[in-house]
Scaffold this motif. Sequence first.
Motif, PDB file in Angstrom:
ATOM      1  N   ARG A   1     -19.322   2.806  -3.719  1.00 12.90           N
ATOM      2  CA  ARG A   1     -18.944   1.864  -2.672  1.00 12.90           C
ATOM      3  C   ARG A   1     -17.793   0.975  -3.133  1.00 12.90           C
ATOM      4  N   ALA A   2     -17.847   0.519  -4.371  1.00 11.07           N
ATOM      5  CA  ALA A   2     -16.801  -0.375  -4.875  1.00 11.07           C
ATOM      6  C   ALA A   2     -15.429   0.288  -4.836  1.00 11.07           C
ATOM      7  N   VAL A   3     -15.383   1.580  -5.121  1.00  8.33           N
ATOM      8  CA  VAL A   3     -14.100   2.285  -5.183  1.00  8.33           C
ATOM      9  C   VAL A   3     -13.646   2.779  -3.809  1.00  8.33           C
ATOM     10  N   LEU A   4     -14.557   3.296  -3.002  1.00 10.54           N
ATOM     11  CA  LEU A   4     -14.163   3.989  -1.771  1.00 10.54           C
ATOM     12  C   LEU A   4     -14.202   3.126  -0.511  1.00 10.54           C
ATOM     13  N   ASP A   5     -15.017   2.102  -0.481  1.00 14.28           N
ATOM     14  CA  ASP A   5     -15.146   1.317   0.747  1.00 14.28           C
ATOM     15  C   ASP A   5     -13.823   0.658   1.128  1.00 14.28           C
ATOM     16  N   GLY A   6     -13.459   0.816   2.402  1.00 16.66           N
ATOM     17  CA  GLY A   6     -12.274   0.148   2.934  1.00 16.66           C
ATOM     18  C   GLY A   6     -10.945   0.808   2.635  1.00 16.66           C
ATOM     19  N   LEU A   7     -10.950   1.972   1.974  1.00 20.92           N
ATOM     20  CA  LEU A   7      -9.679   2.629   1.653  1.00 20.92           C
ATOM     21  C   LEU A   7      -8.991   3.145   2.914  1.00 20.92           C
ATOM     22  N   GLN A   8      -7.678   3.095   2.904  1.00 22.68           N
ATOM     23  CA  GLN A   8      -6.851   3.658   3.966  1.00 22.68           C
ATOM     24  C   GLN A   8      -5.757   4.501   3.318  1.00 22.68           C
ATOM     25  N   PRO A   9      -5.314   5.570   3.971  1.00 18.51           N
ATOM     26  CA  PRO A   9      -4.232   6.377   3.388  1.00 18.51           C
ATOM     27  C   PRO A   9      -2.950   5.562   3.271  1.00 18.51           C
ATOM     28  N   ASN A  10      -2.219   5.802   2.205  1.00 20.22           N
ATOM     29  CA  ASN A  10      -0.982   5.085   1.915  1.00 20.22           C
ATOM     30  C   ASN A  10       0.193   6.024   2.150  1.00 20.22           C
ATOM     31  N   GLN A  11       0.919   5.801   3.233  1.00 20.12           N
ATOM     32  CA  GLN A  11       2.030   6.689   3.576  1.00 20.12           C
ATOM     33  C   GLN A  11       3.154   6.618   2.550  1.00 20.12           C
ATOM     34  N   ARG A  12       3.292   5.474   1.897  1.00 16.40           N
ATOM     35  CA  ARG A  12       4.317   5.360   0.861  1.00 16.40           C
ATOM     36  C   ARG A  12       4.032   6.316  -0.287  1.00 16.40           C
ATOM     37  N   VAL A  13       2.765   6.465  -0.638  1.00 15.57           N
ATOM     38  CA  VAL A  13       2.372   7.385  -1.695  1.00 15.57           C
ATOM     39  C   VAL A  13       2.717   8.823  -1.302  1.00 15.57           C
ATOM     40  N   ILE A  14       2.440   9.192  -0.061  1.00 13.95           N
ATOM     41  CA  ILE A  14       2.760  10.542   0.403  1.00 13.95           C
ATOM     42  C   ILE A  14       4.263  10.780   0.349  1.00 13.95           C
TER      43      ILE A  14
END
Length: 338
Positions: free
Chosen positions: A49-62
């Motif tokens: 939960r600490a690592v994955l909760d609330g993550l969103q894809p980062n278009q800058r990374v792509i």
Amino acid sequence: MKLPVRLAPLLAILAFGTAASAQDMPFDSYLQLVAAKARAQGASESSIRAVLDGLQPNQRVISLDRGNLSSGGSVSGFPPLAPYIASHNTTARIEQGRRMYAQLGSLARRVESQYGVPASILLAIWGHETSYGAVKGGFDLPAALATLAWEGRRRDLFEAELIDTIKMVDRGVPRSRLVGSWAGAFGNPQFLPSVYLRLAQDGDGDGKADIWNNEADTLASIANYFRDAGWRNGQPWGVRAFVPDSVDREAVRSNLVAPVCRRVHVRHSKWMTVREWRALGVVPQNYIPEDAIASLFEPDGPAAPGYLLTQNYRVILEYNCSNYYAMSVGLLADEIAR
């Protein structure tokens, strides 16, 4: 047979994840798949939960990842080495490395003695990776790794690194410390999570492997990486060499095809002892054992400086498979130790 309540949705997610390409599923669904795999590998629910909760894809990374695509080796020419060395081994980087070498003093000597890797090499890696800790990256690591895994071009690699990030939190690394490069490397030496879990060291005995802020842990961790990769104590990474025009370059050309990083190794000669190179008129300009096995490398052609490279050069390539990187690290180490 009726599946257990908790197992049925898990298998449905796994089936969808293996059948679909990465972006064919919503990002949140993909994170559920990652969470299930992390659970199966023993990760705790709190760390997941600490690592994955609330993550969103980062278009800058792509965008950065797609902009980093190589030509696949179709280009036959190689940029000259000299301008790369000039731009990376700057006077400021050399002087800062020398200052750190002097400041670290007994710590640098202790790590060198314990692991058998010259402190100058460790500092050269640190200098090249993060300018001795000044530039460590500002991307949220879980978001970057999740984005790269979901995007799918190298899904197996980045998904495994994301799960290893969860395991780092299980090991006691604070979630707030998970910041680094867009490609998932972090800390002073820019380790990936899998490398951290396998090789990071507690260099000062405080029970932590803090490669973000702790000098002892940073040096010991880089040294452990090099020892694990096969660094040979007592041999240089390579030495400058005088190569006469009489040397038949075709006769010493290597016919071996490297399984990885082919463009890196294609310019290296076959392996011979230093004694055999001397018999051909190749003269090392610094100490190297006569029975050391070495390969001739003339990065900018016969009219430019040549080098005899040892197996320790291959160890530097394990860190970053680029002749430009490995040569700059080796030459920076020589300048720091000078």
